[in-house]
Design a protein around this motif. Sequence first.
Motif, mmCIF file in Angstrom:
data_model
loop_
_atom_site.group_PDB
_atom_site.id
_atom_site.type_symbol
_atom_site.label_atom_id
_atom_site.label_comp_id
_atom_site.label_asym_id
_atom_site.label_seq_id
_atom_site.Cartn_x
_atom_site.Cartn_y
_atom_site.Cartn_z
ATOM 1 N N THR A 101 0.831 -1.204 0.000
ATOM 2 C CA THR A 101 0.000 0.000 0.000
ATOM 3 C C THR A 101 0.865 1.254 0.000
ATOM 4 O O THR A 101 0.607 2.207 -0.756
ATOM 5 C CB THR A 101 -0.943 0.012 1.219
ATOM 6 O OG1 THR A 101 -1.862 -1.082 1.131
ATOM 7 C CG2 THR A 101 -1.723 1.314 1.310
ATOM 8 N N ALA A 104 2.318 1.672 -3.461
ATOM 9 C CA ALA A 104 1.324 2.089 -4.449
ATOM 10 C C ALA A 104 0.962 3.562 -4.293
ATOM 11 O O ALA A 104 0.721 4.261 -5.289
ATOM 12 C CB ALA A 104 0.068 1.221 -4.325
ATOM 13 N N VAL A 105 0.928 4.049 -3.055
ATOM 14 C CA VAL A 105 0.576 5.449 -2.809
ATOM 15 C C VAL A 105 1.698 6.386 -3.239
ATOM 16 O O VAL A 105 1.460 7.417 -3.883
ATOM 17 C CB VAL A 105 0.236 5.668 -1.319
ATOM 18 C CG1 VAL A 105 0.122 7.164 -1.002
ATOM 19 C CG2 VAL A 105 -1.069 4.962 -0.953
ATOM 20 N N ALA A 132 -6.778 -3.855 2.703
ATOM 21 C CA ALA A 132 -6.291 -3.523 1.355
ATOM 22 C C ALA A 132 -7.414 -3.683 0.341
ATOM 23 O O ALA A 132 -7.574 -2.859 -0.571
ATOM 24 C CB ALA A 132 -5.112 -4.416 0.996
ATOM 25 N N ARG A 135 -10.080 -0.868 0.803
ATOM 26 C CA ARG A 135 -9.558 0.436 0.364
ATOM 27 C C ARG A 135 -9.426 0.519 -1.149
ATOM 28 O O ARG A 135 -9.392 1.595 -1.719
ATOM 29 C CB ARG A 135 -8.182 0.682 1.012
ATOM 30 C CG ARG A 135 -8.260 1.034 2.482
ATOM 31 C CD ARG A 135 -6.873 1.054 3.103
ATOM 32 N NE ARG A 135 -6.924 1.588 4.451
ATOM 33 C CZ ARG A 135 -6.056 1.275 5.418
ATOM 34 N NH1 ARG A 135 -5.069 0.408 5.162
ATOM 35 N NH2 ARG A 135 -6.170 1.803 6.597
ATOM 36 N N VAL A 137 -6.764 -0.449 -3.086
ATOM 37 C CA VAL A 137 -5.438 0.048 -3.461
ATOM 38 C C VAL A 137 -5.058 -0.549 -4.815
ATOM 39 O O VAL A 137 -5.360 -1.709 -5.094
ATOM 40 C CB VAL A 137 -4.390 -0.348 -2.404
ATOM 41 C CG1 VAL A 137 -3.033 0.257 -2.723
ATOM 42 C CG2 VAL A 137 -4.858 0.074 -1.019
ATOM 43 N N ASN A 138 -4.406 0.223 -5.653
ATOM 44 C CA ASN A 138 -4.055 -0.263 -6.993
ATOM 45 C C ASN A 138 -2.871 -1.236 -6.910
ATOM 46 O O ASN A 138 -1.709 -0.849 -7.041
ATOM 47 C CB ASN A 138 -3.718 0.901 -7.924
ATOM 48 C CG ASN A 138 -3.600 0.451 -9.369
ATOM 49 O OD1 ASN A 138 -4.336 -0.428 -9.806
ATOM 50 N ND2 ASN A 138 -2.661 1.029 -10.090
ATOM 51 N N THR A 216 -7.611 -2.962 -6.324
ATOM 52 C CA THR A 216 -7.047 -4.195 -5.793
ATOM 53 C C THR A 216 -7.594 -5.390 -6.556
ATOM 54 O O THR A 216 -8.797 -5.646 -6.540
ATOM 55 C CB THR A 216 -7.367 -4.369 -4.301
ATOM 56 O OG1 THR A 216 -6.924 -3.217 -3.579
ATOM 57 C CG2 THR A 216 -6.669 -5.594 -3.738
ATOM 58 N N THR A 323 -9.848 4.479 -6.293
ATOM 59 C CA THR A 323 -8.815 3.771 -5.557
ATOM 60 C C THR A 323 -8.271 4.615 -4.410
ATOM 61 O O THR A 323 -8.293 5.848 -4.456
ATOM 62 C CB THR A 323 -7.636 3.374 -6.473
ATOM 63 O OG1 THR A 323 -6.944 4.560 -6.886
ATOM 64 C CG2 THR A 323 -8.122 2.612 -7.690
ATOM 65 N N TYR A 324 -7.775 3.920 -3.406
ATOM 66 C CA TYR A 324 -7.232 4.576 -2.213
ATOM 67 C C TYR A 324 -6.025 5.436 -2.562
ATOM 68 O O TYR A 324 -5.911 6.587 -2.115
ATOM 69 C CB TYR A 324 -6.835 3.494 -1.205
ATOM 70 C CG TYR A 324 -6.159 4.009 0.046
ATOM 71 C CD1 TYR A 324 -6.908 4.501 1.104
ATOM 72 C CD2 TYR A 324 -4.770 3.978 0.174
ATOM 73 C CE1 TYR A 324 -6.300 4.960 2.261
ATOM 74 C CE2 TYR A 324 -4.146 4.438 1.328
ATOM 75 C CZ TYR A 324 -4.905 4.921 2.365
ATOM 76 O OH TYR A 324 -4.303 5.376 3.503
ATOM 77 N N ASP A 325 -5.113 4.906 -3.362
ATOM 78 C CA ASP A 325 -3.882 5.633 -3.651
ATOM 79 C C ASP A 325 -4.145 6.884 -4.490
ATOM 80 O O ASP A 325 -3.532 7.931 -4.269
ATOM 81 C CB ASP A 325 -2.852 4.726 -4.339
ATOM 82 C CG ASP A 325 -3.465 3.817 -5.379
ATOM 83 O OD1 ASP A 325 -4.446 3.129 -5.054
ATOM 84 O OD2 ASP A 325 -2.967 3.794 -6.520
#
Length: 360
Positions: A101, A104-105, A132, A135, A137-138, A216, A323-325
């Motif tokens: 994570t 990715a961010v 994950a 969220r 995440v990519n 994700t 996405t989260y990031d």
Amino acid sequence: MTIIETSLIGTDLGLTGQSGVPAAIGPQKVKDFTSDQEVRWCPGCGDYVILATVRGFLADLGLRRENLMFVSGIGCSSRFPYYLEAYGLHSIHGRAPAIATGLAVTRPDLSVWVVTGDGDALSIGGNHLIHALRRNVNMTILLFNNRIYGLTKGQYSPTSEPGKVTKSTPMGSVDRPFNTLSVALGAEATFAARALDSDRAGLTEVLRAAAEHRGTSFVEILQDCPIFNDGAFDTLRRDTAADHLVPLRHAEPIRFGADREFAVVRDGFGLAVERADRVAESDIVVHDAYADSPEYAYALSRLSDQDLDHVVTGIFRSVSRPTYDDGVRAQTDTARERTPVDSGSLQNLLNGSETWTVGG
């Protein structure tokens, strides 16, 4: 395997999982992704087939090796980064999704992959896995499921069937195992799929779709442990495997069997398997991988049982969601615009309003 330090690099983001990741210059071959490390798995381990499939897939994916990052936890599967000629982190037990994570961010120019096992991801790492997934995440998570703890020599795992006799359950396990895809979909995974280690074509197809998905991507890979759980998935490899494997194809009726004699139909709030000649063609479920609601995909996951009478493979769900990031980077950019960074920013923070003095 090479260890790297992360840094902030800005990249224009697109709509696919690999947008913003630099493409390779010229064609690539399998040997380009083969490291100089000796592969050290037990003879006959399903990990060998998965490794060969991933190497071939990466060559076709066409990304710069310097922008590929494979993060693993602890376990047999977690040796994976050593055997790829790409960047990798052999990280902490169960914490690979958390570390991925962060990558990715902070590094949108990386294609981030997590390699984990059923014990690493679903026991000590269960909390990190579900967060994950929720969220979005990519990253792409590959969970190798052999229904046993292999590296620590044969204890039962969160996916072992009830009654499983192991070194840690000499009288048989009394636990009820996780349905891995149900866990992922319960956390509202935006992409969820399953493949067999021995089905290279099916695994490659799933990997390609997972890599294209932005968010994700969760892929369970059923694989054999010939030392501590040999034959766990033999039902899915024998001549009668077609009677047990339920392959999914988007927009096609879900039928299976050597002569497609079985079909999936709706049964109350769930799904069930019936003989196709006993139901109307209109009653057979047409697979919709892009259904926005997770309930349908969850019902599909419940068809798969611990006895392997029916095991659904392919892409259960693939939907788009922020996405989260991307969200974190957008907030960071907004904060920078509102409060320009200057040479005294750290001292300004220390001397700001959110401080206090303790007197003597």
